[in-house]
Structures are given as C-alpha cells and as structure tokens.
Motif scaffolding. Structure first.
Motif, PDB file in Angstrom:
ATOM      1  N   TRP A 174      27.631  46.279  37.535  1.00 40.67           N
ATOM      2  CA  TRP A 174      28.784  47.158  37.464  1.00 40.67           C
ATOM      3  C   TRP A 174      28.531  48.484  38.160  1.00 40.67           C
ATOM      4  O   TRP A 174      29.378  49.376  38.124  1.00 40.67           O
ATOM      5  N   ILE A 314      37.620  46.942  30.411  1.00 40.23           N
ATOM      6  CA  ILE A 314      38.649  46.376  31.299  1.00 40.23           C
ATOM      7  C   ILE A 314      38.252  44.936  31.597  1.00 40.23           C
ATOM      8  O   ILE A 314      37.375  44.670  32.419  1.00 40.23           O
ATOM      9  N   LEU A 317      42.760  42.904  35.109  1.00 38.57           N
ATOM     10  CA  LEU A 317      43.394  43.962  35.895  1.00 38.57           C
ATOM     11  C   LEU A 317      44.527  43.366  36.717  1.00 38.57           C
ATOM     12  O   LEU A 317      44.338  42.363  37.410  1.00 38.57           O
ATOM     13  N   TYR A 319      46.478  44.008  39.767  1.00 35.78           N
ATOM     14  CA  TYR A 319      46.354  44.833  40.966  1.00 35.78           C
ATOM     15  C   TYR A 319      47.163  44.215  42.102  1.00 35.78           C
ATOM     16  O   TYR A 319      46.910  43.091  42.528  1.00 35.78           O
ATOM     17  N   ILE A 330      37.170  43.108  39.949  1.00 32.10           N
ATOM     18  CA  ILE A 330      37.740  44.287  39.296  1.00 32.10           C
ATOM     19  C   ILE A 330      37.081  45.547  39.817  1.00 32.10           C
ATOM     20  O   ILE A 330      37.739  46.546  40.124  1.00 32.10           O
ATOM     21  N   ARG A 331      35.766  45.512  39.927  1.00 31.66           N
ATOM     22  CA  ARG A 331      35.025  46.671  40.428  1.00 31.66           C
ATOM     23  C   ARG A 331      35.459  47.022  41.851  1.00 31.66           C
ATOM     24  O   ARG A 331      35.686  48.197  42.170  1.00 31.66           O
ATOM     25  N   CYS A 333      38.342  46.299  43.314  1.00 34.66           N
ATOM     26  CA  CYS A 333      39.730  46.769  43.329  1.00 34.66           C
ATOM     27  C   CYS A 333      39.826  48.222  42.868  1.00 34.66           C
ATOM     28  O   CYS A 333      40.606  49.003  43.424  1.00 34.66           O
ATOM     29  N   VAL A 334      39.061  48.585  41.846  1.00 31.40           N
ATOM     30  CA  VAL A 334      39.065  49.969  41.378  1.00 31.40           C
ATOM     31  C   VAL A 334      38.550  50.905  42.464  1.00 31.40           C
ATOM     32  O   VAL A 334      39.116  51.976  42.720  1.00 31.40           O
ATOM     33  N   PHE A 335      37.481  50.484  43.150  1.00 32.93           N
ATOM     34  CA  PHE A 335      36.935  51.294  44.238  1.00 32.93           C
ATOM     35  C   PHE A 335      37.949  51.432  45.370  1.00 32.93           C
ATOM     36  O   PHE A 335      38.141  52.525  45.915  1.00 32.93           O
ATOM     37  N   PHE A 337      41.250  51.189  45.166  1.00 27.75           N
ATOM     38  CA  PHE A 337      42.400  51.983  44.735  1.00 27.75           C
ATOM     39  C   PHE A 337      42.121  53.472  44.847  1.00 27.75           C
ATOM     40  O   PHE A 337      42.907  54.237  45.416  1.00 27.75           O
ATOM     41  N   PHE A 338      40.982  53.921  44.287  1.00 29.88           N
ATOM     42  CA  PHE A 338      40.687  55.347  44.305  1.00 29.88           C
ATOM     43  C   PHE A 338      40.280  55.827  45.696  1.00 29.88           C
ATOM     44  O   PHE A 338      40.482  56.993  46.035  1.00 29.88           O
TER      45      PHE A 338
END
Length: 377
Positions: A174, A314, A317, A319, A330-331, A333-335, A337-338
């Motif tokens: 993670w 989480i 997600l 997305y 998930i990791r 996608c979060v990266f 997005f931000f």
C-alpha cells in the motif's frame, strides 16, 4: 490441563463465515466459507501430544477425521513431531516417530510447504540450546488449487519460546505509511529541548516564519529523531525481534557462548518493555480516554481501534463508473485522481469556489481607477 492453557481458534467474521466445528482434545476443526471463495474450506488448529506413546494414536484419529470430512483442509499448529533429522539440533532423534508423522502426511494427501525465514520454530533456551521444528502448516492438495501463491513465513519469536507462523496468499504493497506523533514520544528525554531548539534556529534565520512552516520543520526533525535514536516504537520491537532471531540462528549453527545466551536473555527482557509501550500506542490509536487512570484495558482499546480501522478502510471504490475492489488498482486510482486534481491549475481560482464576496460600490471603483491612472501619469 496442568500448565497447558488449551487451544484457541479465532477469525475475522467479515472474512470467514464458520458453519461448523469439531473439538478434539488435541485439535479444533472449523469449516466455512472465505470471502471470494465459493467452495467450503476447513482449518484445523493442532496441539499434538507431547508424550511419545500417544502420538501414533493421535495421528490415527486425525487421519480418520480427515477421511470422513473431504474438504480442502489447512492444518496448522504445534504437532510436537518432526519428519527428518534435519529438523532438530540437540537431544536424541526418534526415527520411529518421524516415520509415523511422514506416513500421516502422505496418507492424508497433505503438502508440507517450505518454511521461509528460518529452519526451526522452538528452542528450550538452555546452554547449550536445542532447536526443533515443532510448528508447521500442512495443506491438502485441493487447498493449493484454491490458493496458488501460498507461502509459509516464520515470524520472530518475541517473548515466546515458539516462533509464530504466518500463511499468506499474497503481499499487498500500500506504499509508505504517514508519520504519526504518539504521546509517549513527548515523555522521552530531551524531546522538548530538541523541538524548541529547532524552532529557535528557524526563527533566527527567518523571524517572520509562519506557524505552518514551524510545524513542518518540527515534524521533519521529530521524524528523523524517531529513526535515529533508540526509543520504544513498533520499529524498535521489530529491531529487537530481529536481533533475537539472529542470535538464535547463530546458536542453531553451533556458535554457542555464555555471552550470547546472556545477551539473548537481556533482549527478551527488553522486548517486554517495548511491548508495554506498544500497548500505550494502541490506547492512542483507539482515540478513547482510559476508563480508569492506569487501567491497562488492552481488549477495550484493541476493539475500538480495530473497529475504527474497519470503518476507515477503503475496500471498494467507484471510480469513473467502474467498481474497483483490487487493492493495487484502488491505490493507482487514488494516485491518479489526486495527481489530476493538483496539476489542473497552478494557482487558486477564486471564481471556481462559487463564494459570495462583498464588492466595492461603483463610485469607489471609479475613484480608485482615477487614482491609479494619475499615478501612472
């Protein structure tokens, strides 16, 4: 019975749904369904008899149980038996009992997975010491079909004379964990002087330093300090456990000395102190005040902290219209997005905030425009 406290089998009800169990004086069998697995599987927690005369009868009863319950079984625990001479250093080796154990593994169609991280799971901690592989994980061939990437990992022995064993299917990365300031750090020697000294140095270079910059500099120096000095922390526990494992491996290799045995005893005492500090960390993670000042209440704080972690986790997600459950996806996608959010524009656009700001009257604006025009002339 006597000094033995018995067997305990526990599981996460969100991951494993138990639908049946069987209790024997030497093992506990539990069957049910794992999340994401359609087939019923079984786990057997074992503590084999320590008396040699009872071992053949025990393996016969266990084999009969497995034959009557055809499931993908996973057997784990202290079998109090070994399969070869290489699994023991010190004392005598019983060839007859080893043959009984090997025959049981073969007749039950079980696989003895390779052990990573060491060769032995128990030591009597005497001078000279004895090392034996009493603990292991045995899996049925149908269990291997369900989980292709199984690995049997030997964990540090910590305060026990046995090493814990972890059976994992995969390892999820993670990424690095964020830094956290725990209350116990504030009580460490020279902690306050270190932080005040760092702020004084920063203010001498820049007297107008804002609060956010001071906190940022303090965080950096505290983070570096926590990694360089010997303070009770989770990393300190792992470091001491690593030293214990290294000394035990040297003793297993025949490098026995009174100094090493004494150092091993000292490290065991030290790890108890570290674990007490770790208990305070769990209390802070639970974000709940102590019910009674000085009351340890480990079960309470573990329950609160674990429940909070489950709520904040989480697992799924949504997305861009797709439902994602894989942790690595998930990791990513979060990266993504931000990364897009922070790189869309280089400055803060007030208009995009959709806020109501008070505006100057028209007469004031005209007056300011004339004033600026005259200054330019």
């Amino acid at each position: 019975m006597g000094a033995a406290g018995g067997l305990l089998s526990i599981w996460n009800s969100a991951v494993f749904k138990c639908n049946g169990s069987y209790i024997h004086k030497n093992f506990i069998a539990s069957s049910g369904y794992l999340v994401g697995v359609d087939q019923c599987v079984g786990f057997i927690n074992i503590y084999g008899p320590s008396v040699d005369a009872d071992k053949q009868c025990f393996f016969g009863e266990l084999l009969e149980f497995l034959s009557n319950k055809p499931l993908p079984w996973c057997l784990v625990g202290d079998f109090n038996a070994i399969v070869s001479r290489e699994e023991k250093i010190g004392m005598n080796f019983n060839c007859h009992l080893a043959e009984i154990f090997r025959s049981f593994i073969q007749d039950a169609n079980l696989m003895d997975l390779p052990l990573h991280g060491g060769a032995f799971t128990w030591s009597n901690r005497r001078d000279p010491p004895t090392f034996v592989r009493l603990d292991r994980v045995l899996v049925h061939h149908s269990f291997i079909i369900l989980f292709n990437d199984l690995r049997q990992l030997l964990l540090p022995s910590s305060v026990s004379d046995h090493n814990a064993i972890c059976l994992e299917d995969s390892k999820i990365d993670w990424g690095p964990r964020p830094f956290k300031l725990f209350n116990y750090m504030l009580e460490e020697e020279k902690f306050q002087e270190m932080v005040v000294g760092e702020i004084d140095v920063a203010l001498r270079h820049n007297p107008n330093l804002d609060l956010f910059s001071m906190l940022k500099r303090s965080k950096r120096v505290i983070k570096d300090w926590s990694h360089t000095i010997s303070i009770p922390s989770a990393s300190s526990v792992k470091e001491v456990e690593g030293k214990i494992t290294r000394i035990e491996q040297e003793l297993q290799g025949g490098l026995v000395s009174s100094n090493m045995v004494a150092e091993l005893a000292s490290l065991k005492k030290h790890i108890w102190d570290l674990l007490r500090t770790e208990e305070r960390i769990w209390a802070q993670k639970s974000r709940s005040r102590w019910l009674v000042e000085g009351d340890r209440n480990s079960k309470y704080f573990h329950s609160v902290a674990s429940n909070k972690r489950r709520i904040n986790s989480i697992n799924t997600l949504d997305y861009k219209g797709s439902v994602i459950t894989n942790p690595m996806e998930i990791r990513n996608c979060v990266f993504e997005f931000f990364s897009e959010a922070y790189n869309t524009c280089t400055t803060l656009e007030v208009e995009s905030l959709d806020l109501e700001f008070r505006k100057l009257p028209q007469s004031y604006r005209e007056g300011l425009e004339k004033e600026f025009t005259m200054e330019e002339v």
